[in-house]
Design an enzyme around this catalytic site. Structure first.
Site, PDB file in Angstrom:
ATOM      1  N   GLN A  71       0.834  -1.199   0.000  1.00  0.00           N
ATOM      2  CA  GLN A  71       0.000   0.000   0.000  1.00  0.00           C
ATOM      3  C   GLN A  71       0.873   1.254   0.000  1.00  0.00           C
ATOM      4  O   GLN A  71       1.679   1.416   0.922  1.00  0.00           O
ATOM      5  CB  GLN A  71      -0.886  -0.022   1.243  1.00  0.00           C
ATOM      6  CG  GLN A  71      -1.808   1.159   1.391  1.00  0.00           C
ATOM      7  CD  GLN A  71      -2.297   1.295   2.823  1.00  0.00           C
ATOM      8  OE1 GLN A  71      -1.522   1.508   3.750  1.00  0.00           O
ATOM      9  NE2 GLN A  71      -3.588   1.143   3.011  1.00  0.00           N
ATOM     10  N   GLY A  72       0.736   2.112  -0.983  1.00  0.00           N
ATOM     11  CA  GLY A  72       1.534   3.340  -1.041  1.00  0.00           C
ATOM     12  C   GLY A  72       0.710   4.555  -0.674  1.00  0.00           C
ATOM     13  O   GLY A  72       0.191   5.243  -1.555  1.00  0.00           O
ATOM     14  N   GLU A  76      -9.098  -1.843   6.206  1.00  0.00           N
ATOM     15  CA  GLU A  76      -7.947  -1.996   7.088  1.00  0.00           C
ATOM     16  C   GLU A  76      -8.369  -1.915   8.552  1.00  0.00           C
ATOM     17  O   GLU A  76      -7.900  -2.654   9.395  1.00  0.00           O
ATOM     18  CB  GLU A  76      -6.878  -0.933   6.793  1.00  0.00           C
ATOM     19  CG  GLU A  76      -5.643  -1.125   7.654  1.00  0.00           C
ATOM     20  CD  GLU A  76      -4.490  -0.188   7.289  1.00  0.00           C
ATOM     21  OE1 GLU A  76      -3.349  -0.575   7.522  1.00  0.00           O
ATOM     22  OE2 GLU A  76      -4.745   0.915   6.778  1.00  0.00           O
ATOM     23  N   SER A  81       1.290   6.621   2.874  1.00  0.00           N
ATOM     24  CA  SER A  81       2.022   7.617   3.671  1.00  0.00           C
ATOM     25  C   SER A  81       3.265   8.109   2.960  1.00  0.00           C
ATOM     26  O   SER A  81       3.879   7.390   2.168  1.00  0.00           O
ATOM     27  CB  SER A  81       2.435   6.995   5.002  1.00  0.00           C
ATOM     28  OG  SER A  81       1.313   6.615   5.736  1.00  0.00           O
TER      29      SER A  81
END
Lengths: 359, 402
Positions: B124-125, B242, B127
């Site tokens: 997951q990109g 999430e 932050s």
């Protein structure tokens, strides 16, 4: 598998909530709270009319035949309103009679408890914090009872006392009997007045099933207190939201500040998460006898403790006004203090729950 | 309220349990690499209708009628058997439901089935060094040049980036737009030229997450999920999944039971620690929190089954805050029980959750990780804002104008 309350149970809560909102708003509660007797006969009559005198008592005796879960739901709403009434003692005494009384005792007393013609209460605590059945020490002799009980709720209003005695037994004493002396005590929670009751060779009757059901009666009482605290805590949260939403400092509402918003979010998270525990513990009293004592001890310790924390936060978020007699916070704050200590503090309940869990 | 399972469900549980006798695999299959064994057993679970129940068969799911009780039974039984069911990886648990909800038909066809099967893995990109809780201020640029997005910038806290085949992430595509409206949700091949991955070493000693640098990295124009500038809304769907992951009560049950075991196995004053009055008090207090969380989980399940989610917004929104706080209480008491044994550094295996439960090093690492999970997926203070604003109707924060 269905973990939730039914539409009928929601309706029961709504009905009682409507009554409390109309008949016992904070302004009225304040009058009773500051009043001499701490009792409002009209309010109690209205509660009896709704069937709160015998919610769990059998329909044969004029009760509503409901479960401990229903009782907990009602107790929660009464906690929301910090309703001053003999409900707690009356209900506990009714359960003791219904579960442990002889057929004659039940036939003689329960219809009058359900209707409210007779007000009853339970006398459980003895000196030095001895609340639990195995700690009771009052002795009977030839049908008479001698000794002293403490922190008996609504004793001055009661016609009938269910008294915890040695061996975990239960005795019935009429308050009008010779040798019964009720001395009101200046109690902290002015919504549930307490007294010391002395018995000096007072005539009594033993409940034949008393020692078989005393623990179960105590557990049901724990549930009542836990549920009352859940309701009281929610009302404190609502009061805090209302107050901080209007109180202005630095040119804006207090709720605009994260420190305040986060503290309220913590209170709400803490209290809302306990609701399912309260339901479970109450349901266990009805349906899961093996788990019921443990669940009651955990629920009482945890919920009354969390509610006290919420009350502490509510007080703090009201600022200086929260410390005054005039501010309504104190009425619920003291309600929470009462619930937390009566029948054994969280520490006592946690030691009990640990032992019951086999730790 | 009725906590008995009806006959139908009792029979269903027995059926699932019998099927799970087939795990671990035996004979020749037991010689296969673990990952391959998991893929095979998961495929059997899909055939039986136990795994990926909410995904259509066309995309590799088992397409079952929603039934929260069956789902709970399956989760409980799979957990008990430690068998591979619905994968907890970020691809199957977060990206695949997002594509199902918001992806194009071509994206669903290409990605969902291999993702569920474990053939494509994801990171997951989100932050960036300058975009944490204020995620929408992210600066990694993606510019459309012809039929490709060209990406430049820097992502951080990217779990498993070093193992992933693809990244789903948020990139600034409309630099002139207000910050929330300038973001798009793109899928990027991690093997693409120009990607550099640098592992970060956590305080546990393990390296679970990474920094990812983009230097003119290209991804096809069609790898956008949702429209240009709508990536923020797409990402909300992913974050929702999430949070569900972190609030998993089975996870808490294992930690709680493990703590009780530690208290039984540890000696205090010559007796098992569980007999020590102060330890009992702390354990019993934790039990109150644990039971509250566990029964709230059951309450939410029932509300879902009854289609009454609107009635449980507050308990649902407080699950993460309450759960992560409880996990910290549990692991902190474990440190008290371990005393000096908690002064030994966890091994790398213990730090990356690969080690058996109950080891001192696993507890020490879990204590530190428990604080990390209160940050991942929305830090606790952000949770408090959300609870206050969305569940209690408190005003939104005053924002500094940009």
């Amino acid at each position: 598998m269905d973990f939730g309350i039914s539409e009928e149970q929601e309706l029961l809560q709504e009905t009682v909530r409507g009554f409390v909102t109309n008949e016992c708003p904070a302004t009225h509660l304040r009058e009773v709270f500051d009043g001499e007797s701490g009792h409002d006969p009209e309010l109690w009559a209205g509660m009896l009319e709704m069937g709160l005198g015998g919610l769990t008592l059998s329909e044969d005796f004029g009760g509503a035949g409901l479960d401990i879960l229903d009782l907990a739901l009602v107790s929660e709403v009464l906690g929301e309103g910090a309703v001053p009434s003999p409900f707690f003692g009356h209900t506990v005494a009714g359960l003791a009679l219904a579960w442990g009384g002889s057929d004659e005792q039940k036939a003689s007393w329960l219809p009058r408890l359900a209707s409210g013609d007779v007000v009853a209460t339970a006398a459980l605590a003895e000196a030095e914090n001895r609340w639990q059945p195995e700690q009771w020490s009052l002795e009977t002799d030839k049908g008479t009872l001698t000794g002293s009980k403490q922190f008996v709720t609504s004793a001055d209003l009661a016609d009938l006392l269910v008294v915890g005695i040695s061996g975990g037994d239960l005795a019935l004493v009429e308050r009008s009997a010779d040798g019964v002396d009720v001395t009101p005590v200046e109690g902290l929670d002015r919504t549930r007045r307490v007294a010391e009751v002395n018995f000096d060779s007072a005539s009594c009757e033993i409940l034949p099933g008393g020692n078989r059901v005393a623990n179960r009666v105590r557990d049901a009482a724990l549930i009542l207190l836990a549920a009352d605290s859940l309701g009281a805590a929610w009302n404190l949260i609502q009061m805090t939201i209302d107050y901080t939403g209007t109180r202005q400092q630095f040119g804006t509402n207090l709720t605009q500040f994260q420190a305040v918003k986060h503290q309220i979010a913590n209170m709400a998270a803490d209290i809302e998460q306990t609701r399912a525990l309260c339901w479970y513990a109450a349901y266990a009293q009805d349906q899961l006898p093996d788990d019921a004592p443990h669940a009651a001890a955990v629920a009482k310790a945890h919920i009354t403790d969390r509610a006290m924390e919420a009350a502490r936060d509510a007080f703090e978020l009201h600022g200086g006004i929260g410390f005054t007699w005039e501010c309504d916070v104190q009425m619920w704050f003291k309600r929470c203090m009462f619930n937390r200590t009566v029948l054994g503090t969280p520490e006592i309940q946690r030691e009990r729950s640990a032992a019951l869990a086999g730790w | 309220m009725n906590l008995e399972y009806s006959e139908e469900y009792v029979a269903f549980r027995a059926e699932v349990r019998e099927f799970l006798q087939g795990w671990p695999l035996t004979g020749d299959e037991a010689q296969l690499p673990v990952h391959e064994q998991e893929i095979r057993f998961r495929r059997r679970g899909i055939e039986r209708g136990y795994v990926y129940r909410n995904f259509p068969r066309a995309y590799g799911g088992s397409e079952q009628t929603p039934d929260v009780l069956r789902e709970r039974i399956i989760r409980e039984e799979y957990a008990e058997a430690s068998a591979p069911g619905d994968s907890a990886g970020q691809g199957p648990s977060m990206l695949a439901p997002t594509l199902l909800e918001l992806g194009t038909e071509a994206q669903r066809e290409r990605f969902i089935a291999p993702t569920l099967a474990g053939e494509i893995s994801w990171c997951q990109g989100y932050s960036e060094p300058g975009a944490g809780s204020d995620l929408a201020s992210l600066q990694t640029r993606a510019e459309l040049q012809g039929d490709e997005w060209v990406i430049n910038g820097h992502k951080i806290w990217t779990t498993t980036a070093h193992e992933a085949d693809f990244m789903f992430g948020l990139f600034r595509t409309e630099p002139q737009a207000p910050k929330h409206a300038g973001i798009s949700y793109l899928l990027v091949d991690m093997k693409a030229p120009g990607i550099e991955i640098r592992p970060l070493r956590e305080m546990t000693g393990a390296s679970m997450f990474n920094e990812v640098f983009f230097d003119n990295v290209r991804t096809p124009a069609e790898n956008i999920v949702g429209k240009r500038g709508e990536g923020w809304q797409v990402s909300r769907a992913t974050l929702k999944h999430e949070r569900n992951l972190i609030g998993d009560p089975n996870f808490m049950r294992r930690a709680y039971l493990s703590l009780l075991q530690l208290a039984r196995d540890t000696t205090r004053n010559g007796r098992p620690a569980i007999e020590d009055p102060s330890i009992r008090q702390e354990l019993a207090q934790i039990e109150g929190f644990f039971m509250s969380l566990e029964y709230t989980g059951a309450r939410l399940l029932t509300a879902t089954a009854r289609n009454e989610e609107a009635k449980v917004i507050l308990p649902m929104m407080t699950m993460k805050l309450y759960g992560t706080d409880l996990r910290q209480r549990i692991t902190r008491l474990a440190l008290d029980l371990l005393e000096n044994r908690s002064l030994i550094a966890p091994t790398e295996e213990e730090g990356s959750h690969g080690a058996p439960e109950g080891r001192p090093g696993t507890w020490t690492a879990d204590y530190m990780s428990a604080i990390a999970i209160s940050i991942a997926g929305g830090a606790s203070n952000i949770q408090r804002n959300i609870i206050g604003e969305r569940a209690l109707g408190l005003p939104r924060d005053l924002r500094t104008p940009k």
